[in-house]
Design an enzyme around this catalytic site. Structure first.
Site, PDB file in Angstrom:
ATOM      1  CG  ASP A 102      -0.401   0.162   2.525  1.00 26.92           C
ATOM      2  OD1 ASP A 102       0.667   0.788   2.634  1.00 26.92           O
ATOM      3  OD2 ASP A 102      -0.995  -0.306   3.507  1.00 26.92           O
ATOM      4  CE  LYS A 103       0.136   8.637  -0.842  1.00 23.64           C
ATOM      5  NZ  LYS A 103      -0.878   9.710  -0.975  1.00 23.64           N
TER       6      LYS A 103
END
Length: 254
Positions: A102-103
């Site tokens: 994820d980011k």
């Protein structure tokens, strides 16, 4: 290999657009026009020409990439957020990431153009292990960790158990845990920490299957060494021949 899949793998077009080229009579195989969408190509024997240009499968390549924090594991984002595409553009071949982070997570990603290998590594039934270091506050309850290791925790309607979840050191105010999972459920590690009433300050993937991050720095990409390639292919071969396949959930983003 089906013709549209072959053309997409050659970088000619997407599978859907490749089908349009086939229907339009722009694809010739061994000198003959082919408009049959179900046609099967033998990449080793057939000569394929699209709009007058001979096409062939690119050489398969394999890279290790340290995804930095703050980038989406995507090649395009409709909301114009930063993606890893800026790093991949430096490579001579078109590649894609195997799985996701994820980011706000960072660390190891395998980059390749080998779709078959990628699909195998990500298939839930093979339960390929992912190993992380997680910086957490406050210190997590050991009794609850041991209970989770034995009984699992419900994530997205499925009871999952980490392979490893242990405290390895303290770093400033943070407690650093080693966590190994194999389900590949989206944000799995973060949800485990939340279940343990902790807050994640940093999440770093250090291993995926037989591949390890070692001394790569954020944003760096390098080809797998000969030894790493041999280890990866041996690992994949063992997965294919394994008689006992672990059951797991699909997805990813940790």
């Amino acid at each position: 290999m089906r013709l549209n899949k072959f053309l997409a793998a050659c970088g000619v077009a997407s599978r859907r657009k490749a089908e349009e080229l086939i229907k339009q009579g722009k694809v010739f195989i061994n000198g003959n026009m082919v408009t049959d969408l179900s046609y099967t190509v033998d990449p080793k024997k057939d000569e394929v020409v699209v709009e007058g240009k001979k096409v062939s499968l690119p050489e398969k390549v394999y890279y290790l990439f340290y995804k930095p924090k703050g980038f989406l594991t995507s090649l395009y984002d409709p909301h114009h957020r930063e993606t890893i595409k800026v790093f991949l553009e430096k490579l001579p071949q078109r590649v894609f990431p195997v799985g996701r982070l994820d980011k706000h997570s960072e660390g190891l990603l395998l980059l390749t153009n080998d779709g078959d290998l990628a699909n195998l590594l990500l298939h839930p039934k093979y339960a390929v292990e992912r190993r992380y270091l997680v910086w957490v506050t406050p210190k997590l309850n050991e009794k609850k960790i041991n209970q989770m290791l034995k009984e699992g925790v419900n994530i997205e309607g499925k009871v999952v158990k980490p392979v490893v979840f242990r405290l390895i050191k303290t770093e400033g105010k943070n407690y650093v845990y080693e966590v190994c999972v194999k389900e590949g459920i989206k944000r799995e590690v973060r949800k485990m920490v939340a279940y343990l009433e902790g807050k994640v300050h940093r999440l770093l993937r250090v291993q995926f299957g037989p591949l390890v991050l070692e001394n790569l720095k954020p944003g760096e990409i390098r080809p797998l060494s000969k030894a790493e390639l041999q280890k990866l292919f041996r690992f994949v071969s063992q997965l294919k021949t394994s008689k006992t396949l672990a059951k797991a959930s699909s997805g990813e983003d940790t």
